[in-house]
Design a protein around this motif. Structure first.
Motif, PDB file in Angstrom:
ATOM      1  N   ILE A 388     -37.284 -19.050  11.311  1.00  0.00           N
ATOM      2  CA  ILE A 388     -37.392 -18.313  12.563  1.00  0.00           C
ATOM      3  C   ILE A 388     -36.057 -18.317  13.288  1.00  0.00           C
ATOM      4  O   ILE A 388     -35.346 -19.334  13.285  1.00  0.00           O
ATOM      5  CB  ILE A 388     -38.507 -18.911  13.454  1.00  0.00           C
ATOM      6  N   THR A 389     -35.674 -17.189  13.861  1.00  0.00           N
ATOM      7  CA  THR A 389     -34.392 -17.099  14.552  1.00  0.00           C
ATOM      8  C   THR A 389     -34.514 -17.641  15.972  1.00  0.00           C
ATOM      9  O   THR A 389     -35.606 -17.815  16.514  1.00  0.00           O
ATOM     10  CB  THR A 389     -33.893 -15.649  14.618  1.00  0.00           C
ATOM     11  N   ARG A 390     -33.342 -17.860  16.584  1.00  0.00           N
ATOM     12  CA  ARG A 390     -33.327 -18.354  17.957  1.00  0.00           C
ATOM     13  C   ARG A 390     -33.946 -17.332  18.915  1.00  0.00           C
ATOM     14  O   ARG A 390     -34.633 -17.698  19.870  1.00  0.00           O
ATOM     15  CB  ARG A 390     -31.880 -18.682  18.364  1.00  0.00           C
ATOM     16  N   ALA A 391     -33.731 -16.051  18.639  1.00  0.00           N
ATOM     17  CA  ALA A 391     -34.330 -15.006  19.477  1.00  0.00           C
ATOM     18  C   ALA A 391     -35.853 -15.002  19.339  1.00  0.00           C
ATOM     19  O   ALA A 391     -36.580 -14.886  20.335  1.00  0.00           O
ATOM     20  CB  ALA A 391     -33.762 -13.643  19.103  1.00  0.00           C
ATOM     21  N   GLU A 392     -36.346 -15.114  18.116  1.00  0.00           N
ATOM     22  CA  GLU A 392     -37.791 -15.150  17.881  1.00  0.00           C
ATOM     23  C   GLU A 392     -38.415 -16.370  18.548  1.00  0.00           C
ATOM     24  O   GLU A 392     -39.494 -16.288  19.145  1.00  0.00           O
ATOM     25  CB  GLU A 392     -38.083 -15.161  16.379  1.00  0.00           C
ATOM     26  N   PHE A 393     -37.738 -17.505  18.451  1.00  0.00           N
ATOM     27  CA  PHE A 393     -38.266 -18.724  19.039  1.00  0.00           C
ATOM     28  C   PHE A 393     -38.333 -18.601  20.562  1.00  0.00           C
ATOM     29  O   PHE A 393     -39.338 -18.984  21.182  1.00  0.00           O
ATOM     30  CB  PHE A 393     -37.401 -19.922  18.653  1.00  0.00           C
ATOM     31  N   ALA A 394     -37.277 -18.084  21.173  1.00  0.00           N
ATOM     32  CA  ALA A 394     -37.276 -17.924  22.628  1.00  0.00           C
ATOM     33  C   ALA A 394     -38.417 -17.008  23.071  1.00  0.00           C
ATOM     34  O   ALA A 394     -39.075 -17.252  24.098  1.00  0.00           O
ATOM     35  CB  ALA A 394     -35.929 -17.359  23.099  1.00  0.00           C
ATOM     36  N   THR A 395     -38.675 -15.968  22.285  1.00  0.00           N
ATOM     37  CA  THR A 395     -39.762 -15.042  22.618  1.00  0.00           C
ATOM     38  C   THR A 395     -41.106 -15.746  22.534  1.00  0.00           C
ATOM     39  O   THR A 395     -41.963 -15.604  23.429  1.00  0.00           O
ATOM     40  CB  THR A 395     -39.737 -13.840  21.661  1.00  0.00           C
ATOM     41  N   MET A 396     -41.313 -16.525  21.475  1.00  0.00           N
ATOM     42  CA  MET A 396     -42.590 -17.220  21.313  1.00  0.00           C
ATOM     43  C   MET A 396     -42.801 -18.289  22.383  1.00  0.00           C
ATOM     44  O   MET A 396     -43.909 -18.429  22.922  1.00  0.00           O
ATOM     45  CB  MET A 396     -42.657 -17.863  19.923  1.00  0.00           C
ATOM     46  N   GLN A 423     -33.202  -5.228  23.923  1.00  0.00           N
ATOM     47  CA  GLN A 423     -33.751  -5.812  22.700  1.00  0.00           C
ATOM     48  C   GLN A 423     -35.110  -6.454  23.005  1.00  0.00           C
ATOM     49  O   GLN A 423     -35.417  -6.786  24.148  1.00  0.00           O
ATOM     50  CB  GLN A 423     -32.796  -6.868  22.130  1.00  0.00           C
ATOM     51  N   TYR A 424     -35.935  -6.631  21.967  1.00  0.00           N
ATOM     52  CA  TYR A 424     -37.274  -7.179  22.186  1.00  0.00           C
ATOM     53  C   TYR A 424     -37.218  -8.575  22.795  1.00  0.00           C
ATOM     54  O   TYR A 424     -38.159  -9.019  23.472  1.00  0.00           O
ATOM     55  CB  TYR A 424     -38.064  -7.212  20.875  1.00  0.00           C
ATOM     56  N   TYR A 425     -36.105  -9.282  22.582  1.00  0.00           N
ATOM     57  CA  TYR A 425     -35.998 -10.668  23.030  1.00  0.00           C
ATOM     58  C   TYR A 425     -35.195 -10.814  24.316  1.00  0.00           C
ATOM     59  O   TYR A 425     -35.088 -11.922  24.858  1.00  0.00           O
ATOM     60  CB  TYR A 425     -35.342 -11.517  21.937  1.00  0.00           C
ATOM     61  N   THR A 426     -34.610  -9.743  24.842  1.00  0.00           N
ATOM     62  CA  THR A 426     -33.680  -9.846  25.970  1.00  0.00           C
ATOM     63  C   THR A 426     -34.323 -10.521  27.179  1.00  0.00           C
ATOM     64  O   THR A 426     -33.779 -11.473  27.746  1.00  0.00           O
ATOM     65  CB  THR A 426     -33.151  -8.466  26.370  1.00  0.00           C
ATOM     66  N   ASP A 427     -35.477 -10.040  27.591  1.00  0.00           N
ATOM     67  CA  ASP A 427     -36.131 -10.593  28.780  1.00  0.00           C
ATOM     68  C   ASP A 427     -36.531 -12.043  28.565  1.00  0.00           C
ATOM     69  O   ASP A 427     -36.348 -12.891  29.447  1.00  0.00           O
ATOM     70  CB  ASP A 427     -37.360  -9.756  29.129  1.00  0.00           C
ATOM     71  N   GLY A 442     -20.843 -21.843  24.345  1.00  0.00           N
ATOM     72  CA  GLY A 442     -19.656 -21.147  24.816  1.00  0.00           C
ATOM     73  C   GLY A 442     -19.933 -19.736  25.286  1.00  0.00           C
ATOM     74  O   GLY A 442     -19.152 -18.820  25.020  1.00  0.00           O
ATOM     75  N   GLY A 443     -21.068 -19.531  25.982  1.00  0.00           N
ATOM     76  CA  GLY A 443     -21.408 -18.216  26.499  1.00  0.00           C
ATOM     77  C   GLY A 443     -22.142 -17.329  25.528  1.00  0.00           C
ATOM     78  O   GLY A 443     -22.502 -16.195  25.856  1.00  0.00           O
ATOM     79  N   ALA A 444     -22.392 -17.830  24.320  1.00  0.00           N
ATOM     80  CA  ALA A 444     -23.132 -17.052  23.313  1.00  0.00           C
ATOM     81  C   ALA A 444     -24.472 -17.727  23.032  1.00  0.00           C
ATOM     82  O   ALA A 444     -24.580 -18.960  23.039  1.00  0.00           O
ATOM     83  CB  ALA A 444     -22.322 -16.939  22.031  1.00  0.00           C
ATOM     84  N   PHE A 445     -25.478 -16.929  22.758  1.00  0.00           N
ATOM     85  CA  PHE A 445     -26.794 -17.472  22.442  1.00  0.00           C
ATOM     86  C   PHE A 445     -27.041 -17.552  20.938  1.00  0.00           C
ATOM     87  O   PHE A 445     -27.827 -18.344  20.478  1.00  0.00           O
ATOM     88  CB  PHE A 445     -27.887 -16.614  23.089  1.00  0.00           C
ATOM     89  N   ARG A 446     -26.348 -16.723  20.180  1.00  0.00           N
ATOM     90  CA  ARG A 446     -26.508 -16.617  18.724  1.00  0.00           C
ATOM     91  C   ARG A 446     -27.969 -16.286  18.373  1.00  0.00           C
ATOM     92  O   ARG A 446     -28.662 -17.038  17.686  1.00  0.00           O
ATOM     93  CB  ARG A 446     -26.073 -17.907  18.040  1.00  0.00           C
ATOM     94  N   PRO A 447     -28.462 -15.139  18.849  1.00  0.00           N
ATOM     95  CA  PRO A 447     -29.887 -14.819  18.707  1.00  0.00           C
ATOM     96  C   PRO A 447     -30.373 -14.696  17.276  1.00  0.00           C
ATOM     97  O   PRO A 447     -31.554 -14.961  17.003  1.00  0.00           O
ATOM     98  CB  PRO A 447     -30.010 -13.473  19.438  1.00  0.00           C
ATOM     99  N   ASN A 448     -29.499 -14.311  16.360  1.00  0.00           N
ATOM    100  CA  ASN A 448     -29.928 -14.081  14.978  1.00  0.00           C
ATOM    101  C   ASN A 448     -29.777 -15.300  14.075  1.00  0.00           C
ATOM    102  O   ASN A 448     -30.163 -15.249  12.906  1.00  0.00           O
ATOM    103  CB  ASN A 448     -29.159 -12.893  14.385  1.00  0.00           C
TER     104      ASN A 448
END
Length: 529
Positions: A388-396, A423-427, A442-448
């Motif tokens: 699971i990606t960091r973006a998917e995890f944040a969404t869940m 993006q689906y995960y932005t909010d 460092g200012g990046a989330f690395r969503p993928n």
């Protein structure tokens, strides 16, 4: 089979256009008679290409009947029997509204004492005829004890309370004023009317309005209900319905035919809220603050509803929109910003790849699917082994937090340079960052990037304040790879172990290993009560 109106009390609130679009040639509405006696029949027929919604409004502007009719070869027909009692069928002019797709049509007919008299003989005081009078509610209507109001039965069969009775209740109120209706009103769809100026008074006093009817409770926060008409004759009308009629069941069944994984529990509720001034009636659909609805289940209902799989859904035609809701003891509660038709359904989603070695995750996936926190990669597969990606995890995790209804709705400012808008995960990422659940590099989330087990556990423990975690009593962890856990994650791992959120494989925690979809479902499910 003829539909007897005692079993067809208005239950569903369907938003239909008042004037509608110009009807297409393929849509037509016919009414078999202009006048009908109590106990008589009337037929509605016509042509339509798609399912047709038929709604009938009484002279006092409450919903008399509603049905969804499926045309056969482009035509439809529905015959109803008019009840023989004043309570259900007052004399006067009834408005018929039909809608199919973007087409709509309006007709009228009258329930009369004698045919041929044009519907001009309404019951005394019921507001029959085409223009109901603007009756001012007496200031002393109803009774109050402390901050509790018991409305009185009005001449039109509805319940009323006046401004003086409210003032007496307010003088004893601490936080709210409660209106107690007879238990049968929820089943019968009886109306509650009170002066519109009441809403401003309650808002100024910062008092909630609580309406209790049998097993149903509505709580309107101060200022949640508003109307622009607060003149002397203006009233607020609220009609609450909890009866599962045959027509209500048919509407739900139509939605379930398209949504095969859902099972009806038979629990329904709908609420109509209107601003009324004489013949001017305006529906109030949206609230300025969410109202809370509580439904106390009967013993039979409580037995058949599984708390892990049940939720409240807004029935929007054939669409089912998840609202949420929680079952505690024998009471189901949910919040809504608008009132319409709601029902409790069980969502029992089965995935073909959650068997064998992945069976340990099936219960958690089912429970989270029912809360619409996780979804499959398609209708048949969950893909439990996929990272699971960091973006998917944040969404869940934000869906899980939102289910608790304890977090702020404010999104804040997106702090990450690699989280683009739209993006689906932005909010979810933005809100999770504001709540301190996730941070970046460092200012990046690395969503993928795949999220590691130690990253996931840190985020879970930051979100723990929104859940009711208790110690598992297992003591300190004994992972043989504890030295591989990053220093910034050690405390979170210990807390997650103590709360039973994580277990590892019995010996190892695998802190740098990516989290699978099966593992994250189990961890998130352990956060929930």
């Amino acid at each position: 089979m003829k539909k007897v109106m005692a079993a067809l009390l208005a239950l569903f609130i369907v938003v239909l256009p008042a004037t509608g679009y110009a009807a297409a040639a393929s849509f037509a509405l016919n009414v078999s008679a202009k006048e009908v006696l109590r106990g008589g029949e009337i037929t509605f027929s016509g042509t339509a290409e798609d399912d047709m919604v038929l709604k009938i409004i009484r002279p006092n502007q409450t919903t008399f009947y509603m049905d969804v009719i499926e045309p056969e070869e482009g035509t439809y027909s529905s015959t109803i029997t008019i009840p023989e009692t004043q309570e259900f069928a007052p004399w006067g002019v009834y408005k018929v509204v039909a809608s199919s797709g973007s087409s709509s049509a309006n007709k009228t007919f009258s329930v009369v004492e004698k045919l041929g008299e044009g519907g001009t003989n309404p019951d005394p005081g019921n507001g029959g005829g085409t223009t109901p009078p603007a009756n001012t509610i007496p200031a002393d209507a109803g009774d109050s004890t402390g901050s509790v109001i018991k409305p009185e039965l009005g001449k039109d069969g509805g319940y009323i309370f006046g401004s003086g009775t409210l003032a007496s209740a307010i003088s004893n109120a601490q936080g709210s004023v409660t209106v107690e209706l007879p238990a049968v009103t929820g089943d019968a769809g009886s109306s509650l009317n009170f002066p519109a100026e009441t809403l401003k008074t309650l808002k100024d006093k910062k008092l909630d309005l609580i309406i209790i009817s049998g097993n149903s409770t509505l709580r309107f926060p101060a200022g949640s209900l508003a109307t622009s008409d607060t003149s002397a004759n203006a009233q607020i009308r609220i009609v609450l319905n909890t009866l599962l009629t045959n027509d209500a069941k048919n509407v739900i069944d139509k939605a379930l035919q398209i949504n095969k994984d859902y099972v009806s529990t038979g629990v329904v509720i709908s609420v109509t809220i209107q601003s009324v001034n004489g013949s001017n009636v305006t529906d109030i659909h949206n609230l300025d603050k969410p109202a809370e609805v509580s439904l106390k289940l009967t013993p039979d209902q409580a037995k058949q509803i599984g708390s892990d799989l049940a939720g409240v859904y807004y029935v929007n035609g054939t669409k089912l929109e998840y609202v949420g809701g929680k079952l505690k003891g024998d009471t189901f509660t949910f919040k809504t910003n608008h009132f319409s038709t709601y029902t409790i359904l069980e969502y029992n989603k089965t995935f073909a790849d959650l068997s064998g070695k992945w069976a340990w995750a099936e219960e958690a996936v089912k429970a989270l699917s029912a809360k619409h926190i996780v979804t499959g990669v398609d209708e048949q597969h969950y893909a439990p082994s996929r990272n699971i990606t960091r973006a998917e995890f944040a969404t869940m995790i934000m869906r899980t937090v939102d289910w608790t209804e304890k977090a702020s709705d404010e999104a804040g400012t997106n702090p990450f340079k690699d989280v683009p808008a739209g993006q689906y995960y932005t909010d979810a990422v933005t809100r999770a960052a504001k709540l301190g659940i996730v941070n970046g590099y460092g200012g990046a989330f690395r969503p993928n990037d795949p999220i590691t087990r130690e990253e996931a556990v840190v985020a879970l423990m930051r979100a723990a304040k929104y859940f009711e975690l208790t110690s598992s009593g297992k003591g300190a962890s004994a992972f043989t790879d504890a030295k591989q856990i990053s220093a910034w994650a050690k405390d979170a791992v210990e807390k997650a172990w103590a709360a039973g959120v994580i277990e590892g494989d019995g010996r190892l925690f695998h802190p740098k290993q990516a989290v699978t979809r099966a593992e994250v479902a189990v961890m998130l499910n352990r956060l929930l009560p």
